[in-house]
Design a protein around this motif. Structure first.
Motif, PDB file in Angstrom:
ATOM      1  N   TYR A  38      17.110 -18.447  -1.120  1.00  0.00           N
ATOM      2  CA  TYR A  38      15.462 -18.365  -1.641  1.00  0.00           C
ATOM      3  C   TYR A  38      15.274 -17.948  -2.900  1.00  0.00           C
ATOM      4  O   TYR A  38      14.634 -18.251  -3.809  1.00  0.00           O
ATOM      5  CB  TYR A  38      15.012 -17.768  -0.339  1.00  0.00           C
ATOM      6  CG  TYR A  38      13.337 -17.636  -0.314  1.00  0.00           C
ATOM      7  CD1 TYR A  38      12.669 -18.750   0.443  1.00  0.00           C
ATOM      8  CD2 TYR A  38      12.836 -16.852  -1.074  1.00  0.00           C
ATOM      9  CE1 TYR A  38      11.324 -18.544   0.290  1.00  0.00           C
ATOM     10  CE2 TYR A  38      11.406 -16.865  -0.945  1.00  0.00           C
ATOM     11  CZ  TYR A  38      10.488 -17.647  -0.496  1.00  0.00           C
ATOM     12  OH  TYR A  38       9.471 -17.626  -0.205  1.00  0.00           O
ATOM     13  N   TRP A  39      15.758 -16.499  -2.917  1.00  0.00           N
ATOM     14  CA  TRP A  39      15.320 -15.881  -4.065  1.00  0.00           C
ATOM     15  C   TRP A  39      15.921 -16.518  -5.481  1.00  0.00           C
ATOM     16  O   TRP A  39      15.320 -16.560  -6.536  1.00  0.00           O
ATOM     17  CB  TRP A  39      15.430 -14.403  -4.069  1.00  0.00           C
ATOM     18  CG  TRP A  39      15.245 -13.729  -2.764  1.00  0.00           C
ATOM     19  CD1 TRP A  39      15.834 -13.359  -1.737  1.00  0.00           C
ATOM     20  CD2 TRP A  39      13.631 -13.433  -2.628  1.00  0.00           C
ATOM     21  NE1 TRP A  39      14.891 -12.968  -0.724  1.00  0.00           N
ATOM     22  CE2 TRP A  39      13.689 -12.985  -1.407  1.00  0.00           C
ATOM     23  CE3 TRP A  39      12.449 -13.663  -3.510  1.00  0.00           C
ATOM     24  CZ2 TRP A  39      12.283 -12.531  -0.574  1.00  0.00           C
ATOM     25  CZ3 TRP A  39      11.399 -13.097  -2.979  1.00  0.00           C
ATOM     26  CH2 TRP A  39      11.282 -12.857  -1.754  1.00  0.00           C
ATOM     27  N   MET A 261       8.300 -11.897   2.791  1.00  0.00           N
ATOM     28  CA  MET A 261       8.529 -12.346   1.524  1.00  0.00           C
ATOM     29  C   MET A 261       7.666 -11.855   0.147  1.00  0.00           C
ATOM     30  O   MET A 261       8.097 -11.498  -0.658  1.00  0.00           O
ATOM     31  CB  MET A 261       8.871 -13.947   1.487  1.00  0.00           C
ATOM     32  CG  MET A 261       9.937 -14.382   2.892  1.00  0.00           C
ATOM     33  SD  MET A 261      11.391 -13.802   2.914  1.00  0.00           S
ATOM     34  CE  MET A 261      12.222 -15.166   1.923  1.00  0.00           C
ATOM     35  N   ALA A 262       6.530 -12.368   0.348  1.00  0.00           N
ATOM     36  CA  ALA A 262       5.453 -12.011  -0.648  1.00  0.00           C
ATOM     37  C   ALA A 262       5.287 -10.619  -0.795  1.00  0.00           C
ATOM     38  O   ALA A 262       5.446  -9.873  -2.224  1.00  0.00           O
ATOM     39  CB  ALA A 262       4.305 -12.402  -0.180  1.00  0.00           C
ATOM     40  N   GLN A 265       8.892  -9.049  -2.792  1.00  0.00           N
ATOM     41  CA  GLN A 265       9.695 -10.101  -3.734  1.00  0.00           C
ATOM     42  C   GLN A 265      10.369  -9.208  -4.891  1.00  0.00           C
ATOM     43  O   GLN A 265      11.349  -9.582  -5.173  1.00  0.00           O
ATOM     44  CB  GLN A 265       8.734 -11.137  -4.147  1.00  0.00           C
ATOM     45  CG  GLN A 265       7.470 -10.565  -4.544  1.00  0.00           C
ATOM     46  CD  GLN A 265       6.198 -11.730  -5.156  1.00  0.00           C
ATOM     47  OE1 GLN A 265       6.584 -12.279  -5.999  1.00  0.00           O
ATOM     48  NE2 GLN A 265       5.426 -11.682  -4.337  1.00  0.00           N
ATOM     49  N   LEU A 284       4.318 -14.114  -6.550  1.00  0.00           N
ATOM     50  CA  LEU A 284       4.047 -15.166  -5.688  1.00  0.00           C
ATOM     51  C   LEU A 284       3.226 -14.656  -4.648  1.00  0.00           C
ATOM     52  O   LEU A 284       3.264 -13.483  -4.171  1.00  0.00           O
ATOM     53  CB  LEU A 284       5.516 -15.267  -4.943  1.00  0.00           C
ATOM     54  CG  LEU A 284       6.829 -16.004  -5.858  1.00  0.00           C
ATOM     55  CD1 LEU A 284       8.025 -15.885  -5.296  1.00  0.00           C
ATOM     56  CD2 LEU A 284       6.292 -17.322  -6.318  1.00  0.00           C
ATOM     57  N   CYS A 289       4.882 -18.561  -1.243  1.00  0.00           N
ATOM     58  CA  CYS A 289       6.157 -18.388  -0.435  1.00  0.00           C
ATOM     59  C   CYS A 289       6.270 -19.301   0.567  1.00  0.00           C
ATOM     60  O   CYS A 289       7.352 -19.698   0.917  1.00  0.00           O
ATOM     61  CB  CYS A 289       6.076 -16.625  -0.035  1.00  0.00           C
ATOM     62  SG  CYS A 289       6.263 -15.620  -1.135  1.00  0.00           S
TER      63      CYS A 289
END
Length: 343
Positions: A38-39, A261-262, A265, A284, A289
């Protein structure tokens, strides 16, 4: 490698080395390899976007999956249709809120720039205070009969059953219904982004995913005061991507996962040694996200074919085709990303 769990902002993450587990919304989630993908995908896709803006000849990446297949940008507002909406619809024309609302939802119901241009070319400036159902229907019906595609395939806007025969006719009636029910003012006066979303959710054929997408579109306008970090709804594609990153343990807490996730990050980009400067410094947001989970779901079909999502899809349908048209990069002025105007 050291794998000591530490408390950080109510969430537990691994301090150093490969992350194996995180704790979100009271649940311990075991991470699959797709989590780090994902990253890495986000960093690589943003580099492609920045290289294209700089006007390079390409190819813009050495990633064979990114070279072959089409993926949206990391930042939703940077995608071509969003750019057409922001610069060509929301901030162009009469700025009275009722007119901005009408133009925005008319554009987004079809989600296709060519349909918007068709209406403007045939009718002149598109306005609610001059709206005539018969005139709009005539233009769209003629185009439909001639074989022109009116709708984007990006996401499906189901037609409400409002007494008309054709899909676009019922959508026009839906927009009329919203305008006559004072939806513009009800959305604008909502105390939170979620409350504004609930207004849209109350109309026929607008489900949770569409209502969220529409309220994010409306929130690009100058009058809307909300942050994109206020609220999120996970769509079907995002839920697939979340399943691939975390397994079924994340079912039902998708919004909490997206917020995680936000919120984290920076540390994950740093942990993986990835350069990610955001969108002219803007990190983001929740909507971004959410969208990235959709794109990583697709990417993982090739990169991690052994890791299953929910839908069971195994192929990426759209291949990458470079467009010769210069891509704009103009964002809502309230974000303060556009810099000084050119002299």
């Amino acid at each position: 490698m050291v794998t000591v769990l530490q408390e950080r902002s109510g969430q537990r993450v691994l301090d150093r080395g490969p992350v194996r587990k995180i704790r979100v919304a009271g649940r311990t989630l075991t991470l699959t390899p797709v989590f780090d993908t994902y990253w890495r995908f986000a960093a690589a896709r943003q580099k492609v976007y920045e290289a294209r803006l700089a006007g390079g000849a390409g190819p813009f990446t050495d990633d064979p999956i990114l070279q072959r297949y089409r993926f949206t940008n990391c930042f939703r507002a940077a995608d071509r249709v969003s750019q057409d909406l922001i610069g060509g619809v929301i901030y162009r024309g009469e700025q009275a809120w009722e007119e901005v609302f009408f133009r925005t939802l008319l554009f987004k119901i079809f989600n296709k720039t060519s349909t918007w241009r068709l209406l403007n070319g045939a009718l002149g400036e598109v306005r609610w205070d001059a709206y005539d159902y018969r005139a709009f229907d005539r233009v769209l019906s003629q185009a439909f009969t001639a074989g022109q595609r009116l709708y984007s395939a990006a996401y499906i806007v189901p037609p409400p059953q409002l007494g008309e025969q054709r899909k676009h006719q019922n959508h026009l009636r839906l927009l009329e219904m919203m305008m006559k029910a004072d939806a513009p003012q009800r959305v604008l006066s909502a105390p939170t982004l979620q409350d504004a979303y609930q207004v849209l959710l109350g109309f026929p054929a607008i489900g949770p995913f569409l209502a969220y997408q529409f309220v994010i579109d409306l929130n690009y306008a100058a009058e809307m005061p909300f942050s994109e970090m206020d609220f999120v709804v996970a769509g079907p594609g995002a839920r697939d991507g979340i399943r691939k990153c975390f397994g079924p343990a994340a079912d039902g807490i998708e919004a909490d996962v997206i917020r995680y996730m936000a919120d984290t990050q920076d540390e994950h980009f740093a942990r993986l040694g990835l350069a990610f400067a955001g969108l002219r410094g803007r990190p983001l947001q929740l909507i971004d996200c959410q969208n990235l989970f959709c794109e990583v779901d697709k990417y993982a079909r090739v990169a991690h074919p052994d890791i299953a999502g929910i839908s069971g899809r195994s192929r990426i349908k759209q291949t990458y085709r470079r467009q010769a048209v210069v891509m704009p990069a103009w964002f809502p002025p309230k974000w303060q990303l556009n810099g000084p105007p050119e002299q």
